[in-house]
Enzyme design. Structure first.
Site, PDB file in Angstrom:
ATOM      1  N   GLY A 118       0.856  -1.206   0.123  1.00 24.91           N
ATOM      2  CA  GLY A 118      -0.026  -0.022   0.096  1.00 24.91           C
ATOM      3  C   GLY A 118       0.733   1.243  -0.028  1.00 24.91           C
ATOM      4  N   LYS A 119       0.351   2.502  -0.142  1.00 25.64           N
ATOM      5  CA  LYS A 119       1.076   3.647  -0.096  1.00 25.64           C
ATOM      6  C   LYS A 119      -0.078   4.574  -0.016  1.00 25.64           C
ATOM      7  CE  LYS A 119       5.354   4.999   0.065  1.00 25.64           C
ATOM      8  NZ  LYS A 119       6.347   4.126   0.228  1.00 25.64           N
TER       9      LYS A 119
END
Ligand code: NAD
Length: 429
Positions: A118-119
């Site tokens: 994720g980011k």
């Protein structure tokens, strides 16, 4: 293909070469082709699983209301909760966040920790915002993401312009909504809020462990190894210190405002003190100031690009003179540069392996928070070494078995692990 405009100021071919999403896609495609990945899995892994855009109203100190745009992307949750940092910067793009989220999927899979990728990012300029404004942005951003993040869903961490304090605000906001203290919601927290010992040095230490493995593989002795480090920050500064302590010679350090060179070696801790006193690495009495553009092309055994992305590209890769590149930064070499470096026989330790020490100790932090039992630094460093050495061995084995370079091997290994998890889980309909 999902594509939006990248950062301005580049000609068209370099713009494509520097586009983070296209670059991630090029690596993905090559690994998928080599693995013979089926069309369905390609479609699943070729696009992020979830993208959230939030527009968050925040009251500024002068009373005005401003609306900031934030993103959170979960590329894959096939192997576990999404894991990845949150950056605050004026030029954050969704493309960049998508690319970095997919990078995290592959990075976690390469070191075989049970996380997906994720980011997140918020478009804002921390240089002109007060602490109070940053806190309000962080809290409102967290509140908007309540339905998407969580210790078993998506676990953020610090990234560019965010830090321990940001993580403490996220943890507090999340905990207030849940009516319980939940420190496993983020990693990179202060030690006394459930952070892990060894986290600050983890990425640099991971670079050391894989570099030592590479030296062994190439029959080079640490005491005869000349190292050039670009970026004297968290990753590069710590890597330089630890490499120096393990006997390697740091012959050059490159920063944004100059470079220092001493063929007999630089003591990074003394250089750090010099920078703390003067504000710059330049003018260090034990070394010579040299041109920072040329410093990247010094003759050395190990080059550690640990500053930023796209520093080694199609127009300068042929000038690189090193045996080993240890990619401390994310994406320091572009996809076209990879080909040039491979032809030159440079042994590249790709970012998704080389700088995975940080996320590995983040995983340890999450485990410790969930156990409510904290490890000493020796245990953290020992377990980190075990994971980095195993991952290095797995990547090199894959490269040899499939006759590909280390980056392609790392991507193939990661893709194989993620695809296997998807196949086992099946498609929920
Ligand atoms: P940092 O801000 O602590 O350090 C970066 C350093 O590079 C700074 O000292 C900066 O002045 C210098 N720099 C910037 N532009 C430069 C240039 N053009 N030439 C030379 N030096 C330059 O950041 P960091 O946490 O060390 O991260 C560096 C890279 O490593 C980033 O790509 C980041 O995404 C990646 N990374 C960091 C971690 C981590 O745990 N911190 C983990 C994985 C990957």
């Amino acid at each position: 293909m999902i594509l939006e405009a990248t950062k301005p100021g580049l000609d068209e071919s370099m713009e494509r070469e520097f586009n983070p999403w296209l670059s991630a896609e090029a690596r993905f495609d090559e690994a998928a082709d080599r693995l013979g990945l089926d069309e369905g899995l390609r479609k699943i892994l070729g696009a992020p699983a979830l993208e959230v855009t939030v527009h968050i109203p925040v009251q500024l100190d002068d009373g005005r209301l401003e609306v900031f745009t934030g993103y959170r992307v979960q590329h894959s949750i096939a192997r576990g909760p999404a894991k990845g940092g949150i950056r605050f910067a004026p030029d954050v793009t969704l493309d960049e966040v998508r690319a970095l989220a997919s990078w995290m999927t592959w990075k976690c899979a390469v070191v075989n920790i049970p996380f997906g990728g994720g980011k997140g990012g918020v478009i804002c300029d921390p240089a002109v915002l007060s602490q109070g404004e940053l806190e309000r942005i962080t809290r409102r951003y967290t509140a908007e993401l309540m339905d998407f993040i969580g210790p078993e869903r998506d676990v953020p961490a610090p990234d560019m312009n965010t830090n321990e304090q940001t993580m403490a605000w996220i943890m507090d906001t999340y905990s207030m909504h849940k009516r319980a203290t939940m420190n496993a919601i983020v990693t990179g927290k202060p030690l006394n809020l459930g952070g892990s010992r060894g986290r600050v040095e983890a990425t640099g230490r991971g670079c050391l462990f894989v570099t030592l493995q590479a030296l062994k593989k190439l029959h080079l002795e640490p005491s005869k190894t000349k190292v050039v480090v670009q970026g004297f920050g968290n990753v590069g500064g710590k890597a330089a210190k630890l490499m120096h302590r393990s006997g390697m010679k740091i012959i050059c350090v490159i920063e944004y405002d100059g470079a220092v060179f001493n063929p007999n070696g630089i003591d990074p801790e003394a250089l750090q003190r010099h920078r703390a006193e003067t504000g710059s690495i330049t003018g260090y009495p034990e070394a010579e100031d040299i041109d920072k553009q040329e410093a990247l092309f010094l003759d050395c055994d190990v080059l550690v690009p640990a500053a930023k992305e796209n520093v080694i590209h199609s127009r300068n890769a042929d000038r690189i003179r090193t045996r080993i590149i240890c990619e401390g930064a994310n994406g320091p070499c572009t996809a076209p540069a990879d080909k040039i470096l491979a032809e030159k026989g440079v042994f590249v330790i790709p970012d998704i392996l080389a700088n995975a020490g940080g996320v590995t100790v983040s995983y340890f932090e999450w485990v410790q928070d969930r156990q409510g039992y904290f490890w000493n630094e020796q245990l953290v460093n020992g377990r980190l070494e075990e994971i980095m050495v195993d991952a290095f061995r797995d990547v090199v084995k894959f490269a040899e078995a499939h006759q590909v370079n280390n980056r392609t091997a790392a991507y193939m290994l990661a893709l194989d692990r993620v695809a296997f998890a998807i196949k086992l889980r099946g498609i929920y309909a």
